[in-house]
Structures are given as structure tokens and as C-alpha cells.
Design a protein around this motif. Structure first.
Motif, PDB file in Angstrom:
ATOM      1  N   TYR A 143       4.166   7.802  10.097  1.00 24.79           N
ATOM      2  CA  TYR A 143       3.554   8.598  11.162  1.00 24.79           C
ATOM      3  C   TYR A 143       3.008   7.616  12.198  1.00 24.79           C
ATOM      4  O   TYR A 143       1.912   7.050  12.006  1.00 24.79           O
ATOM      5  N   PRO A 144       3.772   7.367  13.283  1.00 25.35           N
ATOM      6  CA  PRO A 144       3.414   6.295  14.225  1.00 25.35           C
ATOM      7  C   PRO A 144       2.022   6.440  14.838  1.00 25.35           C
ATOM      8  O   PRO A 144       1.315   5.452  15.026  1.00 25.35           O
ATOM      9  N   GLY A 145       1.609   7.686  15.144  1.00 24.10           N
ATOM     10  CA  GLY A 145       0.327   7.877  15.811  1.00 24.10           C
ATOM     11  C   GLY A 145      -0.857   7.406  14.995  1.00 24.10           C
ATOM     12  O   GLY A 145      -1.840   6.900  15.546  1.00 24.10           O
ATOM     13  N   ALA A 146      -0.771   7.559  13.677  1.00 27.92           N
ATOM     14  CA  ALA A 146      -1.884   7.173  12.804  1.00 27.92           C
ATOM     15  C   ALA A 146      -1.566   5.940  11.970  1.00 27.92           C
ATOM     16  O   ALA A 146      -2.403   5.493  11.188  1.00 27.92           O
ATOM     17  N   ASN A 147      -0.368   5.385  12.135  1.00 25.40           N
ATOM     18  CA  ASN A 147       0.062   4.213  11.362  1.00 25.40           C
ATOM     19  C   ASN A 147      -0.082   4.463   9.862  1.00 25.40           C
ATOM     20  O   ASN A 147      -0.593   3.632   9.115  1.00 25.40           O
ATOM     21  N   VAL A 148       0.388   5.636   9.432  1.00 32.55           N
ATOM     22  CA  VAL A 148       0.356   6.016   8.025  1.00 32.55           C
ATOM     23  C   VAL A 148       1.782   6.005   7.482  1.00 32.55           C
ATOM     24  O   VAL A 148       2.698   6.518   8.129  1.00 32.55           O
ATOM     25  N   THR A 149       1.970   5.426   6.300  1.00 30.55           N
ATOM     26  CA  THR A 149       3.279   5.406   5.652  1.00 30.55           C
ATOM     27  C   THR A 149       3.155   6.045   4.275  1.00 30.55           C
ATOM     28  O   THR A 149       2.244   5.701   3.506  1.00 30.55           O
ATOM     29  N   THR A 150       4.058   6.956   3.980  1.00 26.31           N
ATOM     30  CA  THR A 150       4.033   7.630   2.681  1.00 26.31           C
ATOM     31  C   THR A 150       5.287   7.267   1.882  1.00 26.31           C
ATOM     32  O   THR A 150       6.292   6.819   2.439  1.00 26.31           O
ATOM     33  N   SER A 229      -4.935  21.680  11.490  1.00 23.29           N
ATOM     34  CA  SER A 229      -6.215  20.988  11.322  1.00 23.29           C
ATOM     35  C   SER A 229      -6.214  20.149  10.047  1.00 23.29           C
ATOM     36  O   SER A 229      -6.706  19.005  10.043  1.00 23.29           O
ATOM     37  N   ALA A 230      -5.662  20.702   8.951  1.00 18.79           N
ATOM     38  CA  ALA A 230      -5.583  19.935   7.708  1.00 18.79           C
ATOM     39  C   ALA A 230      -4.649  18.739   7.863  1.00 18.79           C
ATOM     40  O   ALA A 230      -4.875  17.685   7.262  1.00 18.79           O
ATOM     41  N   TYR A 231      -3.609  18.908   8.665  1.00 21.65           N
ATOM     42  CA  TYR A 231      -2.679  17.813   8.926  1.00 21.65           C
ATOM     43  C   TYR A 231      -3.390  16.667   9.646  1.00 21.65           C
ATOM     44  O   TYR A 231      -3.253  15.489   9.254  1.00 21.65           O
ATOM     45  N   GLU A 232      -4.162  16.984  10.666  1.00 19.08           N
ATOM     46  CA  GLU A 232      -4.883  15.947  11.399  1.00 19.08           C
ATOM     47  C   GLU A 232      -5.945  15.298  10.507  1.00 19.08           C
ATOM     48  O   GLU A 232      -6.164  14.077  10.593  1.00 19.08           O
ATOM     49  N   ASP A 233      -6.621  16.090   9.678  1.00 13.62           N
ATOM     50  CA  ASP A 233      -7.617  15.524   8.765  1.00 13.62           C
ATOM     51  C   ASP A 233      -6.968  14.562   7.782  1.00 13.62           C
ATOM     52  O   ASP A 233      -7.522  13.501   7.472  1.00 13.62           O
ATOM     53  N   TRP A 234      -5.777  14.947   7.277  1.00 14.50           N
ATOM     54  CA  TRP A 234      -5.072  14.084   6.324  1.00 14.50           C
ATOM     55  C   TRP A 234      -4.662  12.770   6.973  1.00 14.50           C
ATOM     56  O   TRP A 234      -4.811  11.697   6.377  1.00 14.50           O
ATOM     57  N   LEU A 235      -4.177  12.826   8.205  1.00 15.74           N
ATOM     58  CA  LEU A 235      -3.804  11.599   8.919  1.00 15.74           C
ATOM     59  C   LEU A 235      -5.024  10.711   9.140  1.00 15.74           C
ATOM     60  O   LEU A 235      -4.965   9.485   8.959  1.00 15.74           O
ATOM     61  N   ARG A 237      -7.747  10.600   7.383  1.00 20.32           N
ATOM     62  CA  ARG A 237      -8.258  10.098   6.108  1.00 20.32           C
ATOM     63  C   ARG A 237      -7.457   8.904   5.615  1.00 20.32           C
ATOM     64  O   ARG A 237      -7.989   8.029   4.919  1.00 20.32           O
ATOM     65  N   HIS A 238      -6.169   8.843   5.975  1.00 17.91           N
ATOM     66  CA  HIS A 238      -5.308   7.765   5.493  1.00 17.91           C
ATOM     67  C   HIS A 238      -4.852   6.839   6.620  1.00 17.91           C
ATOM     68  O   HIS A 238      -3.865   6.115   6.449  1.00 17.91           O
ATOM     69  N   VAL A 244       1.299   5.901   0.834  1.00 18.74           N
ATOM     70  CA  VAL A 244       0.394   6.989   0.465  1.00 18.74           C
ATOM     71  C   VAL A 244       1.166   8.020  -0.360  1.00 18.74           C
ATOM     72  O   VAL A 244       2.285   8.420   0.000  1.00 18.74           O
ATOM     73  N   THR A 245       0.598   8.465  -1.459  1.00 24.09           N
ATOM     74  CA  THR A 245       1.183   9.511  -2.298  1.00 24.09           C
ATOM     75  C   THR A 245       0.220  10.677  -2.484  1.00 24.09           C
ATOM     76  O   THR A 245       0.516  11.611  -3.222  1.00 24.09           O
ATOM     77  N   ASP A 246      -0.928  10.585  -1.829  1.00 23.21           N
ATOM     78  CA  ASP A 246      -1.954  11.634  -1.940  1.00 23.21           C
ATOM     79  C   ASP A 246      -1.583  12.798  -1.035  1.00 23.21           C
ATOM     80  O   ASP A 246      -1.753  12.730   0.185  1.00 23.21           O
TER      81      ASP A 246
END
Length: 252
Positions: A143-150, A229-235, A237-238, A244-246
């Protein structure tokens, strides 16, 4: 010889079976892609079912009417009849072709390939963008915007346009999520794109639909659809984390 009540019963059962197929209401589609596929299947069913019943009725009639004919004769040529069924067949095939073309040329099934994942259009800036990398035998989503990799986890927001850009690190793979109507190949060194808008929150199963080696059957991914909203919160948080596997919990 079959009795008339038996024939009537067989005809009634055939009619009821056809009516049940036509009148049955399928479950609500979980995404725009799945809904388009369902609508196309319904249109084709309305054409195929009457034709199937028509052919079966003629077949049954011919078997019962001519089974005791002691002096069979060759069929008489009928140019008018041949022209009629040729035109009818052409019209049916044209309808099927146009119906399929309308669906397959939508952005949800033909978004076009992109040469560079860094090229973002103005429209893509308004949608959730995910970059997927397949490899033997797993999936990685970034997810480029939050630099999150799952790893083996794809999280999507409900009721928002989503763009998933796929590539492969080794051999040909394919992301297949049956319940969402998503299926797209991932090529080594190239990029393909999936567009969707999921309407139902929940957890779905994703598979690799291309035979890619001995571990092909284990190459699965969990697709979790949550509220925006939950999607943005998850991004948030990580943010900045890798592998990420959570998975967030889909909200009711």
C-alpha cells in the motif's frame, strides 16, 4: 406405449423445472465485477433455456410420433426452413456476442496494462491503490500511501473504487477471487491491473489460478473487506511495517 397422463406429467415437470430456473433469485453480488458477470449469465440463460426446451420438445415429439413408422422416408428439402433457422442462429449469436462484449469492455474487466506502476493518473489518485507481487508460492501486497506491505493478506475498503496492480517475481501466476469476480494474470517483468468496487464487507478466499509449480495448491491469500474508516485505521496502525499478517475484522 406411453400413456397420455405420463406424457402430460413429463411435460409439466419440464415446464416447472424451466420456471424454477428462470424465477430463482440469485444471492446479492459481493462486488461490481461479480454483479456484471451475474447479469450476463442471466441474459444468456433467458436465451439458452427456451432453446433447450424447444429442442427437447421436438426431440420427444419425433421419438414418440415416428418410433413405430414401418416405412421411413428421407426428409424433404425446405429452403425456407433452412433460411429461417440460419437467420435465427445468426441473431442469437449476435445477441450473445454483443452482450459479452459490453461486459468485457468495461473498466472492471479490461482496465488495460500499465508499463510502470509509478505512473498514477488523476483518477487513480481518488481510488485505493494496491500493488501486488506474486512469487512461488505466496502473495505480497503493498500500500504505497502508507508504506505497508502484507503477506498472503489483501485488505480492501468497501464501497470504494480499488485498483490492484499485479506483477510476478518468477513465473506466471493469476489472482483469482471467485466471490468477487476477480481473475487477472500476473506476468514476470510486466504489470497488469484489476479494478473493482466491493459492496459486501467480509472475508474472501483468493487463489492462484495458474499452475506455477509443485506448491501451486498452497498459494492462497486472504481477502478482507472492511469499511473505509476501518481500512484507514488499519493502514495507520501498521504504517511503515512489512510482512503484515494482522487482518482487520470486517464490521457488521
Amino acid at each position: 406405449m406411453e400413456s397420455r397422463p405420463g406424457r402430460a406429467a413429463a411435460g409439466t415437470l419440464l415446464a416447472l423445472a424451466g420456471l424454477a430456473v428462470v424465477c430463482s433469485t440469485p444471492a446479492a453480488a459481493q462486488s461490481v465485477n461479480r454483479n456484471l458477470i451475474r447479469e450476463l449469465n442471466t441474459q444468456l440463460l433467458y436465451v439458452a433455456l427456451p432453446l433447450a426446451v424447444f429442442v427437447e420438445v421436438i426431440l420427444i415429439y419425433a421419438v414418440l410420433r415416428f418410433r413405430d413408422n414401418p416405412d421411413p422416408r428421407p426428409t424433404i428439402d425446405s429452403p425456407n426452413l433452412e433460411i429461417t433457422w440460419t437467420l435465427a442462429t445468426a441473431i442469437i449469436l449476435l445477441f450473445v456476442g454483443v452482450s459479452a462484449y459490453v461486459v468485457l469492455t468495461t473498466p472492471y474487466f479490461s482496465p488495460g496494462a500499465v508499463s510502470d506502476p509509478a505512473n498514477e493518473s488523476a483518477a487513480d489518485g481518488e481510488r485505493a491503490t494496491v500493488r501486488g507481487l506474486s512469487y512461488q508460492y505466496d502473495w505480497q501486497f503493498r500500500y504505497p500511501g502508507a508504506n505497508v506491505t502484507t503477506r498472503s493478506l489483501l485488505v480492501l475498503p468497501a464501497e470504494r473504487p480499488v485498483s490492484i496492480r499485479l506483477s510476478s517475481a518468477d513465473v506466471l501466476h493469476s489472482l483469482f477471487v471467485p466471490q468477487l469476480g476477480i481473475k487477472k494474470d500476473a506476468f514476470p517483468g510486466k504489470y497488469t491491473r484489476v479494478r473493482t468496487r466491493v459492496t459486501e464487507r467480509g472475508t474472501y478466499r483468493g487463489y492462484c489460478a495458474e499452475l506455477c509449480g509443485s506448491g501451486h495448491s498452497t498459494m492462497r491469500t486472504e481477502v478482507v473487506v472492511v469499511s473505509p474508516s476501518a481500512y484507514e485505521d488499519w493502514l495507520g496502525r501498521h504504517r511503515g511495517e512489512a510482512n503484515v499478517t494482522d487482518a482487520p475484522t470486517p464490521q457488521a
